[in-house]
Structures are given as C-alpha cells and as structure tokens.
Write an enzyme that holds these catalytic residues in place. Sequence first.
Site, PDB file in Angstrom:
ATOM      1  N   ASN A   1       0.861  -1.177   0.000  1.00 17.28           N
ATOM      2  CA  ASN A   1       0.000   0.000   0.000  1.00 17.28           C
ATOM      3  C   ASN A   1       0.903   1.235   0.000  1.00 17.28           C
ATOM      4  O   ASN A   1       1.477   1.576   1.018  1.00 17.28           O
ATOM      5  CB  ASN A   1      -0.878  -0.046   1.273  1.00 17.28           C
ATOM      6  CG  ASN A   1      -1.697   1.208   1.461  1.00 17.28           C
ATOM      7  OD1 ASN A   1      -1.778   2.059   0.572  1.00 17.28           O
ATOM      8  ND2 ASN A   1      -2.312   1.343   2.632  1.00 17.28           N
ATOM      9  N   TRP A   2       1.017   1.861  -1.154  1.00 24.02           N
ATOM     10  CA  TRP A   2       1.947   2.991  -1.278  1.00 24.02           C
ATOM     11  C   TRP A   2       1.450   4.240  -0.556  1.00 24.02           C
ATOM     12  O   TRP A   2       2.193   5.171  -0.351  1.00 24.02           O
ATOM     13  CB  TRP A   2       2.171   3.338  -2.757  1.00 24.02           C
ATOM     14  CG  TRP A   2       2.914   2.334  -3.555  1.00 24.02           C
ATOM     15  CD1 TRP A   2       3.118   1.001  -3.254  1.00 24.02           C
ATOM     16  CD2 TRP A   2       3.569   2.557  -4.810  1.00 24.02           C
ATOM     17  NE1 TRP A   2       3.849   0.403  -4.251  1.00 24.02           N
ATOM     18  CE2 TRP A   2       4.137   1.336  -5.217  1.00 24.02           C
ATOM     19  CE3 TRP A   2       3.704   3.673  -5.637  1.00 24.02           C
ATOM     20  CZ2 TRP A   2       4.849   1.194  -6.413  1.00 24.02           C
ATOM     21  CZ3 TRP A   2       4.407   3.542  -6.825  1.00 24.02           C
ATOM     22  CH2 TRP A   2       4.980   2.307  -7.205  1.00 24.02           C
ATOM     23  N   LYS A   3       0.164   4.282  -0.247  1.00 21.39           N
ATOM     24  CA  LYS A   3      -0.451   5.479   0.345  1.00 21.39           C
ATOM     25  C   LYS A   3      -0.177   6.696  -0.564  1.00 21.39           C
ATOM     26  O   LYS A   3      -0.020   6.526  -1.775  1.00 21.39           O
ATOM     27  CB  LYS A   3       0.044   5.682   1.774  1.00 21.39           C
ATOM     28  CG  LYS A   3      -0.085   4.387   2.601  1.00 21.39           C
ATOM     29  CD  LYS A   3       0.022   4.594   4.070  1.00 21.39           C
ATOM     30  CE  LYS A   3      -0.116   3.253   4.774  1.00 21.39           C
ATOM     31  NZ  LYS A   3      -0.141   3.355   6.210  1.00 21.39           N
TER      32      LYS A   3
ATOM     33  N   HIS B   1      -9.539   1.015   4.771  1.00 14.37           N
ATOM     34  CA  HIS B   1      -8.278   1.253   5.479  1.00 14.37           C
ATOM     35  C   HIS B   1      -8.517   2.214   6.651  1.00 14.37           C
ATOM     36  O   HIS B   1      -9.321   3.131   6.549  1.00 14.37           O
ATOM     37  CB  HIS B   1      -7.238   1.839   4.511  1.00 14.37           C
ATOM     38  CG  HIS B   1      -5.863   1.855   5.112  1.00 14.37           C
ATOM     39  ND1 HIS B   1      -5.451   2.827   5.973  1.00 14.37           N
ATOM     40  CD2 HIS B   1      -4.831   0.981   4.992  1.00 14.37           C
ATOM     41  CE1 HIS B   1      -4.203   2.567   6.367  1.00 14.37           C
ATOM     42  NE2 HIS B   1      -3.809   1.443   5.782  1.00 14.37           N
TER      43      HIS B   1
ATOM     44  N   GLU C   1      -6.904   4.639   7.717  1.00 12.25           N
ATOM     45  CA  GLU C   1      -6.712   6.063   7.402  1.00 12.25           C
ATOM     46  C   GLU C   1      -7.953   6.624   6.709  1.00 12.25           C
ATOM     47  O   GLU C   1      -8.293   7.796   6.887  1.00 12.25           O
ATOM     48  CB  GLU C   1      -5.440   6.246   6.542  1.00 12.25           C
ATOM     49  CG  GLU C   1      -4.190   6.114   7.405  1.00 12.25           C
ATOM     50  CD  GLU C   1      -2.981   5.507   6.702  1.00 12.25           C
ATOM     51  OE1 GLU C   1      -2.913   5.537   5.463  1.00 12.25           O
ATOM     52  OE2 GLU C   1      -2.098   4.998   7.424  1.00 12.25           O
TER      53      GLU C   1
ATOM     54  N   GLU D   1      -5.403  -5.020  10.449  1.00 14.47           N
ATOM     55  CA  GLU D   1      -4.391  -3.996  10.689  1.00 14.47           C
ATOM     56  C   GLU D   1      -4.713  -3.244  11.974  1.00 14.47           C
ATOM     57  O   GLU D   1      -5.531  -2.309  11.967  1.00 14.47           O
ATOM     58  CB  GLU D   1      -4.363  -2.992   9.526  1.00 14.47           C
ATOM     59  CG  GLU D   1      -4.010  -3.589   8.192  1.00 14.47           C
ATOM     60  CD  GLU D   1      -3.444  -2.529   7.251  1.00 14.47           C
ATOM     61  OE1 GLU D   1      -2.328  -2.732   6.761  1.00 14.47           O
ATOM     62  OE2 GLU D   1      -4.109  -1.495   7.036  1.00 14.47           O
TER      63      GLU D   1
ATOM     64  N   GLY E   1       2.320   2.338  10.766  1.00 14.41           N
ATOM     65  CA  GLY E   1       3.254   3.451  10.622  1.00 14.41           C
ATOM     66  C   GLY E   1       3.949   3.848  11.918  1.00 14.41           C
ATOM     67  O   GLY E   1       4.600   4.886  11.991  1.00 14.41           O
TER      68      GLY E   1
ATOM     69  N   SER F   1       3.300  -2.041  10.347  1.00 14.10           N
ATOM     70  CA  SER F   1       4.742  -2.087  10.574  1.00 14.10           C
ATOM     71  C   SER F   1       5.377  -3.432  10.228  1.00 14.10           C
ATOM     72  O   SER F   1       6.279  -3.893  10.928  1.00 14.10           O
ATOM     73  CB  SER F   1       5.076  -1.679  12.010  1.00 14.10           C
ATOM     74  OG  SER F   1       4.661  -0.344  12.243  1.00 14.10           O
TER      75      SER F   1
ATOM     76  N   GLY G   1       2.920  -1.115   4.312  1.00 10.20           N
ATOM     77  CA  GLY G   1       2.924   0.311   4.002  1.00 10.20           C
ATOM     78  C   GLY G   1       4.361   0.786   3.784  1.00 10.20           C
ATOM     79  O   GLY G   1       4.954   0.572   2.727  1.00 10.20           O
ATOM     80  N   GLY G   2       4.932   1.380   4.816  1.00 11.10           N
ATOM     81  CA  GLY G   2       6.261   1.997   4.730  1.00 11.10           C
ATOM     82  C   GLY G   2       7.311   1.134   4.033  1.00 11.10           C
ATOM     83  O   GLY G   2       8.055   1.618   3.172  1.00 11.10           O
TER      84      GLY G   2
HETATM   85  P1  PGA Z   1       2.763   0.363   7.676  1.00  9.14           P
HETATM   86  O1  PGA Z   1       1.316   0.539   6.998  1.00  9.14           O
HETATM   87  O2  PGA Z   1       3.356  -0.900   7.119  1.00  9.14           O
HETATM   88  O3  PGA Z   1       3.537   1.591   7.277  1.00  9.14           O
HETATM   89  O4  PGA Z   1       2.543   0.274   9.144  1.00  9.14           O
HETATM   90  C1  PGA Z   1       0.492  -0.564   6.754  1.00  9.14           C
HETATM   91  C2  PGA Z   1      -0.818  -0.102   6.166  1.00  9.14           C
HETATM   92  O5  PGA Z   1      -1.323   0.952   6.565  1.00  9.14           O
HETATM   93  O6  PGA Z   1      -1.393  -0.778   5.288  1.00  9.14           O
END
Ligand code: PGA
Length: 251
Positions: free
Chosen positions: A9-11, A96, A98, A168, A174, A214, A235-236
Amino acid sequence: MRRKVIAGNWKMNNNLPESQNLITKLISGLGNEKLNCEVIICPPFPSLSEAASLVKNTVVKLGAQNMYFEDSGAFTGEVSASMLKSVGCEYVILGHSERRTLFGENDQLINKKIKKALTSGLKPIFCVGETLQEREGNVTKNVIKRQITEGLKEISANDMDRIIIAYEPVWAIGTGKTATPEQAEEVHAFIRGLISSLYSQSVAESLVIQYGGSVKPDNAKELLSQKNIDGSLVGGACLKADSFISIIKAA
Ligand code: PGA
C-alpha cells in the site's frame, strides 16, 4: 493450502516518475524466480495506468487504494470501480483505517464500496482493526466483529472467495510497533472463526487474511509463519524495492 498474498500500500507517496522507478526496480529485483506468493502493488491513482503497463506479463498485480460506490456523476474528487478496472486494476483496498479516521468512512459506506467492487469485477482487500484505546479497553474482538459483520452485510458466500481481509491494528500502522505474532494470530483465528459462523467452515478455511501494521523484512517471516496469517499488507516497507522484495521472499 491457502495462497499467501503480499500487497504494498503505497499510500500518498510517489509521483509518476517515482512510481515508474520503483516498479522498474521491483520487477527487475524479483527477476524470473518462481514465487510462493501473490504480489500486489497499490500505487496512487495518477500512477495506475502507467503501473499497469509496467507490470503487464510480470508476477506483479495491480490494486488501487480506494474507490467510490457510485457508477458516475457529480462526486468531485472520487473515482469509480469501472475507472479502476479500465486502467488495469484487479484489486482495491477498502476500509483502510486512514480512510476511516481521516476521511470519516464508516462501516455502512465501506459495505457499499465492497459490494460495488465485487459487482464490478474488482477484488476488495477489506481492512479492519482496533485502535490502541479499544485494545486497552479489551474490546478488540467486539470492534473487529462489528467491522466485519457490517462490512460484509449482504455479501454472499460465493463472493467471499474474491475478498481478502487485512487485519491492521491501528496502533501498529506506521508506528514501528508491530503486533506480536501471538497477538496477530489470536485476532486472525478469531476472524476465521467469525467467518465460519457467518458463512461456513469451507469459506473460512479458504479466506486469505493478511496482517498489516509495521511489517518489515525483519519481522515478516515470524508473522507469516503463524497458522492463520496468509500474507501482509505493507505500508512503509513497500516504498523501497529491496525491503518489499525481502518481505515477498519471506513468504
Ligand atoms: P505500515 O502501513 O506498514 O507503514 O505500518 C500498513 C498499512 O497501513 O497498510
């Protein structure tokens, strides 16, 4: 045996040239090696079309990070399922945390989006997870149960083989704080049990449940070795080809 699915997930990261660069590195880094897992990348909307041509005839599949449930019309700033299909998306991340917390999405809206994605031929990656406050208040399972029951309302057992659930925990996203493999496994097993009671044991047994929050090259293997963890939503660590490839190899 359930397949393993690693999704990135590049966000809101990477403009078009940066996206081209990352995808090119990812594809060359993966080479022709046979993988034991499915790999999905979810770049931002403006990069999807180009991403689709870059991943064509490779092992990498394409997903989007969001969509709206209406077909078309006066919905400024939104994109439809058919738009995503038309640029080559196979998957779409929905629900998600977010989107839930920063953009006010609730279970009912997410349910409408999941239904639209399914009828449009997209495969939803449906995210659920509790906040730190909810975990500390011992209501994790109630929250997950509500999110799943509401999110999957009116979705048939037949459609369930096109849905991936991503667990998640919001406090792990994050933050560098991963759920321990035991904490994650406990919730994954709970989700599988819940799906079994909502649908059937066979639907539950074939459901892919990813863990996200994470996930890094150094913790991926241990998480992925849990019985009910069938992949990662990253994500990251998916923003660097090397670390995403390490996670793919861990699967
Ligand atoms: P993260 O994000 O790996 O940066 O914690 C995961 C996500 O939000 O899908």
